[in-house]
Motif scaffolding. Sequence first.
Motif, PDB file in Angstrom:
ATOM      1  N   HIS A  55       0.810  -1.257   0.140  1.00  0.00           N
ATOM      2  CA  HIS A  55      -0.022   0.171  -0.242  1.00  0.00           C
ATOM      3  C   HIS A  55       0.812   1.169  -0.120  1.00  0.00           C
ATOM      4  CE1 HIS A  55      -3.640  -2.283   0.400  1.00  0.00           C
ATOM      5  NE2 HIS A  55      -3.234  -2.553   1.593  1.00  0.00           N
ATOM      6  N   VAL A  76      -4.796  -2.884  -4.162  1.00  0.00           N
ATOM      7  CA  VAL A  76      -5.137  -3.867  -3.556  1.00  0.00           C
ATOM      8  C   VAL A  76      -5.936  -4.834  -4.471  1.00  0.00           C
ATOM      9  CG1 VAL A  76      -6.113  -2.400  -1.245  1.00  0.00           C
ATOM     10  CG2 VAL A  76      -7.823  -3.013  -3.474  1.00  0.00           C
ATOM     11  N   SER A 106      -7.753  -9.415  -0.568  1.00  0.00           N
ATOM     12  CA  SER A 106      -8.179  -8.334   0.384  1.00  0.00           C
ATOM     13  C   SER A 106      -9.717  -8.545   0.721  1.00  0.00           C
ATOM     14  CB  SER A 106      -7.829  -7.055  -0.525  1.00  0.00           C
ATOM     15  OG  SER A 106      -6.755  -6.838  -0.801  1.00  0.00           O
ATOM     16  N   ASP A 130      -9.047  -4.549   4.760  1.00  0.00           N
ATOM     17  CA  ASP A 130      -8.222  -3.944   3.629  1.00  0.00           C
ATOM     18  C   ASP A 130      -8.792  -2.462   2.982  1.00  0.00           C
ATOM     19  OD1 ASP A 130      -5.984  -6.176   3.987  1.00  0.00           O
ATOM     20  OD2 ASP A 130      -7.494  -7.086   3.415  1.00  0.00           O
ATOM     21  N   LYS A 136      -9.057   0.219   5.586  1.00  0.00           N
ATOM     22  CA  LYS A 136      -7.550   0.797   5.829  1.00  0.00           C
ATOM     23  C   LYS A 136      -7.351   1.684   4.512  1.00  0.00           C
ATOM     24  CE  LYS A 136      -2.917  -0.576   6.518  1.00  0.00           C
ATOM     25  NZ  LYS A 136      -1.992  -1.347   6.862  1.00  0.00           N
ATOM     26  N   ALA A 137      -7.511   1.370   3.460  1.00  0.00           N
ATOM     27  CA  ALA A 137      -7.017   1.870   2.405  1.00  0.00           C
ATOM     28  C   ALA A 137      -7.968   3.122   2.299  1.00  0.00           C
ATOM     29  CB  ALA A 137      -7.405   1.077   1.328  1.00  0.00           C
TER      30      ALA A 137
END
Length: 439
Positions: free
Chosen positions: A11, A89, A94, A98, A101-102
């Motif tokens: 990331h 991602v 994912s 995930d 979070k992104a």
Amino acid sequence: MADLFADELPHDSRADAPRDDAPLADRLRPRVLGEVIGQDHLTGPEGAIGRMVAAGRLSSMILWGPPGTGKTSIARLLADAVGMRFISVSAVFSGVADLKKAFAEADKAAQAGQRTLLFVDEIHRFNRAQQDGFLPFVERGTVTLVGATTENPSFELNAALLSRAQVLILERLDHEALGNLLDRAEELEGPLPLTPEAREALVASADGDGRFLLNQAETLYNAQIPEPLDPAGLGKFLQRRVAVYDKDREGHYNLISALHKSLRGSDPQAALYYLARMLVAGEEPLYVLRRLVRFASEDIGLADPQALVQCLAAKDAYDFLGSPEGELAVVQACLYCATAPKSNAAYKAQKAAWRSAKETGSLMPPQNILNAPTKLMKDIGYGAGYAYDHDAAGGFSGADYWPEQMEPQSYYSPVERGFEREIAKRIDYWNKLRAERGD
């Protein structure tokens, strides 16, 4: 350059120069959009991506194309080209955590004045609810979404998501583009241990997939072959790429559509090609036979009544012989259908009759053609006045068989081709007799 190629980056990480021991495909990854091979219709000055980069503003987009055509590379280079932060991602690896979070990282970056490009590989693998989760972040500009998919977005992505993104179609790499890719590999690694003919065969074996081609080239380099291989030697050393063909995906439906339309267009050569494409890729021959049986009724019908017989005989032959011997019977049925006279008169007649039946409901047939197995039914007129056609002149009574509340209809109109030309003559003759006896 068409890549295809790079592995998933962590990331918030840009595509730095690859290590010296990185795979060949990674080392040949394009550094700017101008190096992307085979997608000039998108990345060139007049292409959608080229125009967006020139304006310095990206719209959310879905990159749709076969494997190995540059979807991942284009996404990375887009972020660099307009100075955006890049997050990647994969829908394969994912989950919701995930994505949250992104999005949280993108929110923080937005507060600091930094725009984020969120690249989602294999986006079609997210379910509908997960796809809906992108919408609020795309709508308020938290992220610019770039999704990559090998599957038809119309079938695999939510309509709401599609309405907020452009669908850009990447083309499979043609022979020239694949050749250019090998040229770049040879500039870096030296000449391939192949004769010119074998080099052409290597390009053909890639079936439009640049990543596959470079992986094959790397295998040849690593083998340290002392003498150039000819096509036969190359064939023994490397395997061809297996054709992309998922039986429940769009490629399956594209090929069966192409087969059906080639048959309808009376092109036996093209029909045989698409038949071969399906069977070589592993399609079940009985599925193809079911489609041929349907075609025989839908597009040939009574123009050649033997077409249906041929297709059913081919099914029996395949059941009896199995593969590969029975596949010749499938070929015979395919060629028969392609070269038969065509008529969709029966197909149109079915649709018209079905529509009429739904519209007219439960109208009773006229009493004279109803069976009368009981005395009561005879007493109330069932079967009274029925004209037995075999006793009529010419074996034709010309009686009216339609419900009293319904005008006679004409559903079936034979064409002037094949056996239906004879059927048309018969119907015209009967209509003439019916008109004469009705006077």
